[in-house]
Design a protein around this motif. Structure first.
Motif, PDB file in Angstrom:
ATOM      1  N   UNK A  99      19.289  29.380 -50.322  1.00  0.00           N
ATOM      2  CA  UNK A  99      19.184  28.825 -51.672  1.00  0.00           C
ATOM      3  C   UNK A  99      17.754  28.751 -52.168  1.00  0.00           C
ATOM      4  N   UNK A 100      17.684  28.616 -53.482  1.00  0.00           N
ATOM      5  CA  UNK A 100      16.455  28.363 -54.209  1.00  0.00           C
ATOM      6  C   UNK A 100      15.744  27.160 -53.581  1.00  0.00           C
ATOM      7  N   UNK A 104      13.942  21.546 -50.848  1.00  0.00           N
ATOM      8  CA  UNK A 104      15.091  20.652 -50.964  1.00  0.00           C
ATOM      9  C   UNK A 104      16.347  21.220 -50.307  1.00  0.00           C
ATOM     10  N   UNK A 105      16.297  22.483 -49.854  1.00  0.00           N
ATOM     11  CA  UNK A 105      17.542  23.020 -49.310  1.00  0.00           C
ATOM     12  C   UNK A 105      17.668  22.810 -47.801  1.00  0.00           C
ATOM     13  N   UNK A 106      16.645  22.222 -47.174  1.00  0.00           N
ATOM     14  CA  UNK A 106      16.777  21.832 -45.767  1.00  0.00           C
ATOM     15  C   UNK A 106      16.852  20.304 -45.689  1.00  0.00           C
ATOM     16  N   UNK A 107      17.719  19.797 -44.830  1.00  0.00           N
ATOM     17  CA  UNK A 107      17.870  18.357 -44.676  1.00  0.00           C
ATOM     18  C   UNK A 107      16.659  17.779 -43.933  1.00  0.00           C
ATOM     19  N   UNK A 108      15.984  16.837 -44.588  1.00  0.00           N
ATOM     20  CA  UNK A 108      14.735  16.275 -44.058  1.00  0.00           C
ATOM     21  C   UNK A 108      14.909  15.542 -42.732  1.00  0.00           C
TER      22      UNK A 108
END
Ligand SMILES: Nc1ncnc2c1ncn2[C@@H]1O[C@H](COP(=O)(O)OP(=O)(O)OP(=O)(O)O)[C@@H](O)[C@H]1O
Ligand code: SF4
Ligand SMILES: [Mg+2]
Lengths: 350, 318
Positions: A99-100, A104-108
């Motif tokens: 994803x773009x 923000x597309x990886x869980x912190x």
């Protein structure tokens, strides 16, 4: 010729404005308005267009993350326009996404081990342990990350490294299609080409088909075998990547090309002059209030009367693909030829 | 994590000192108005008695010296003796009362956080849905109505009408475990109601955001199970701001136990403090304020630790 892995036919996605008590009904947003394309294994289709043109909506529709209003999506010949719940898991194993926005597309709160590994557990039933660890390491290696990344959290990685993790995560389930939505847009140019090389290698190794979405025609052309140019939910031009780039038949495609800076000063001056002929500051129409005619008419430097009255049909272009523009059938009748000389002469005549 | 906890512990030292100074100063301010010695000697005190008591207690020494002396013995656990009853030590008074207060506050946090989290998650799964709207109205009502009023209504049914719980008083766990639970349940519910509302609101908002985030979208695209999307992907992220809110609420609940203790007729730290103020019992006042302050610090430490457990970025930062 191999059969396409993905076929999208006349896809429409409209977001119905919900009416609520005490709130006036929102108008329907027509984000995607009848687009068709196909991708064969080992090949990459690039989707390019400005922000809001509906690229991500196409991706979400294929990924079953938003409802399809009309049209058909086929995977390996089988209809997957609306996948029933019991078939969803099998579908997800075949289509994956990068994803773009790598931030923000990886869980912190998850380590790379979990990010890459949970798909393996879900789709192959391999519980966390040495076997899964081996698989994760092999995937990290494939995207050019060392084993030490297993224990990393997203905040401990650069944008390029995060995007490699996203690719490894998509690869983990061994899909036939990966949709990369602006997968490289947030990265520096040098990192961008590294990540693109990773994608190329992955494709050579696995034969996966790519839908590569971006807003920079230069990058998209570089990566793709075929490209489609999207404007306001319409595919205004599509064809072989180099063909579309070298012989653009749609004024909007020409505008996208002219907006990319080039190193050669003479060519750059020419592009700048060309850019000025487009009404770049004019807002495109709203997708909730589409014009009857050509969606590009209010920004097009060579618009004719017919353009505001009639939606142009797709016609064959010189580069072998299609274009939707009246110039090829009415007025000067370019008949599929490149639009570049015409726009140039029109702009110097002014 | 050890490093993170170590830093938090070090940061507690100046706070601890500040709490000691404030406890001492407030008590001394009370003393200036009503003389300690006067209250020891009782009504009709003679000048001789007062002078003798002041010398005995060291009240004629300069302030800083008195503070250091008090702090030094406090560090050994000796908080002096009650002014109204010289045979009772302040520490034994506190030890006698603190159990009731701590069990009510801890129990109320368990109830409040559990119920609030359940409600917040249900709300966030379908924001704007029927369940969400009902729960949001309920939590708005809980915020508007003082918790102990509702607890008194509850006490009418649960305790007086049906006799399930005890309506007032405190039973020690050493006397009877079930009696203890019956005695603290109503006050704990009273104290928990605003916590429920607070946790529901905070978690609803952070969980709604988390469920709409790209990482949850990416997990959906990977075919991750719905329960795991909620529990393993969204919840740990959504709990990070919620834990901070719970921390504030825990400190506030400690402050509020005193109303609850009055309503339910329980002898806890709240009543000990109010009595000490009314009788100008300076040593008891100093000691209890110090202990309550330390409890608040420990609660903060626990909150910080859970925050670190949830947030790798905070935990691993150097
Ligand atoms: N869930 C939704 N509800 C209503 N409108 C939406 C929704 N999702 C997207 N849209 C609208 O659809 C249009 C296309 O959005 P989309 O995200 O597909 O564009 P995009 O080409 O990916 O743009 P970008 O380059 O900014 O990512 C936009 O006008 C957007 O506001
Ligand atoms: S159809 Fe008309 S307005 Fe649209 S791009 Fe072609 S010339 Fe321009
Ligand atoms: Mg997008």
């Amino acid at each position: 010729m191999t059969a396409p892995f993905l076929e999208v036919e006349n896809l429409h996605v409209h977001f119905a404005g919900r009416s609520r008590l005490f709130r006036s009904a929102m108008p329907t947003v027509k984000a995607v308005n009848g687009i068709s394309f196909a991708i064969e294994p080992h090949r990459t289709f690039g989707l390019v267009g400005e922000s809001g043109s509906g690229k991500s909506t196409v991706a979400r529709a294929i990924l079953q993350l938003t409802d399809v209003t009309a049209g058909t999506i086929r995977l390996d010949g089988a209809d997957v326009t609306r996948v029933p719940r019991e078939a969803e898991l099998a579908f997800r194993k075949r289509v994956q996404a990068v994803l773009q926005d790598p931030y923000s597309s990886l869980n912190q709160v998850h380590q790379v081990r979990t990010i890459v590994g949970d798909g393996i557990t879900r789709h192959f039933g391999i519980k966390p342990g040495p076997e899964r660890e081996q698989r994760i390491l092999a995937l990290l290696d494939e995207v050019g990350l060392a084993g030490e990344f297993l224990d990393r959290y997203p905040y401990e990685m650069s944008g390029g490294q995060r995007q490699r993790v996203s690719i490894a995560r998509a690869l983990a389930v061994a899909p036939g299609l990966i949709i990369a939505d602006e997968a490289t847009s947030a990265l520096d140019v040098s990192i961008q080409s590294q990540v693109i090389n990773v994608l190329r290698r992955v494709q050579a190794d696995t034969g996966v088909a790519f839908l590569f979405i971006g807003h920079d025609l230069d990058v998209v052309r570089h990566v793709s075998d075929d490209v489609g140019v999207m404007y306001l939910g319409y595919l205004v031009e599509q064809g072989g990547a180099d063909g579309v780039y070298d012989l653009p038949a749609h004024p909007y495609t020409e505008m996208l090309i002219a907006s990319v800076p080039v190193p050669d000063p003479a060519a750059q001056a020419e592009r700048r002059a060309l850019r000025q002929t487009f009404k770049k500051d004019t807002e495109p129409p709203s997708p909730s209030d589409l014009p009857v005619g050509c969606p590009f008419a209010n920004r097009c430097p060579v618009a004719m009367d017919i353009c505001t009255e009639l939606m142009p049909e797709a016609t064959a272009a010189r580069h072998g693909g299609h274009v939707r523009c009246h110039l090829h059938t009415s007025g000067p009748v370019l008949a599929g030829e490149s639009v570049v000389p015409y726009i140039r002469s029109a702009s110097t005549a002014r | 994590m050890a490093r993170y906890i170590g830093i938090r512990l070090l940061a507690m030292i100046p706070l601890l000192f500040a709490i000691a100074v404030i406890s001492f100063a407030i008590a001394v301010a009370m003393e200036a108005r009503g003389s300690i010695a006067g209250s020891v000697c009782g009504e009709g005190a003679t000048i001789e008695c007062i002078a003798q008591v002041e010398r005995q207690l060291g009240l004629d020494d300069p302030m800083p010296i008195r503070f250091v002396r008090w702090l030094a013995s406090a560090a050994t656990g000796d908080l002096g003796t009650s002014l109204t009853n010289q045979s009772v030590s302040v520490s034994s008074l506190i030890a006698d009362r603190i159990g009731a207060t701590l069990s009510i506050v801890a129990y109320s946090l368990v109830i409040g956080v559990a119920a609030g989290m359940a409600m917040g998650i249900v709300s966030a799964v379908r924001p704007g849905g029927v369940a969400d709207r009902a729960l949001s109205v309920a939590s708005a009502a809980l915020i508007a109505a003082p918790g102990f009023v509702l607890a008194m209504l509850l006490s009418w049914w649960l305790a007086v009408e049906w006799g399930w719980l005890s309506p007032a008083g405190y039973t020690r766990p050493s006397e009877s475990i079930t009696g203890w639970i019956r005695s603290i349940t109503l006050p704990a519910i009273g104290l928990a109601l605003p916590t429920v509302a607070l946790v529901q609101r905070q978690l609803r908002s952070s969980m709604t955001n988390a469920l709409q985030s790209r990482y949850v979208l990416a997990a959906r695209a990977r075919g991750i199970r719905r329960t795991s999307l909620i529990g393993e992907h969204a919840l740990p992220n959504a709990m990070i701001p919620t834990v901070t809110a719970i921390g504030f609420r825990a400190a506030a609940a400690l402050g509020l136990t005193f109303t609850v203790e009055v309503v339910f007729n329980i002898n806890g730290m709240g009543t000990l403090l109010t009595n000490a103020i009314q009788t100008r019992n300076v040593t008891v006042l100093q000691g209890s304020m110090l202990v309550v302050g330390i409890v608040v610090l420990v609660v903060n430490l626990l909150v910080d630790i859970s925050y670190g457990l949830l947030n790798p970025k905070v935990r691993l930062e150097r």
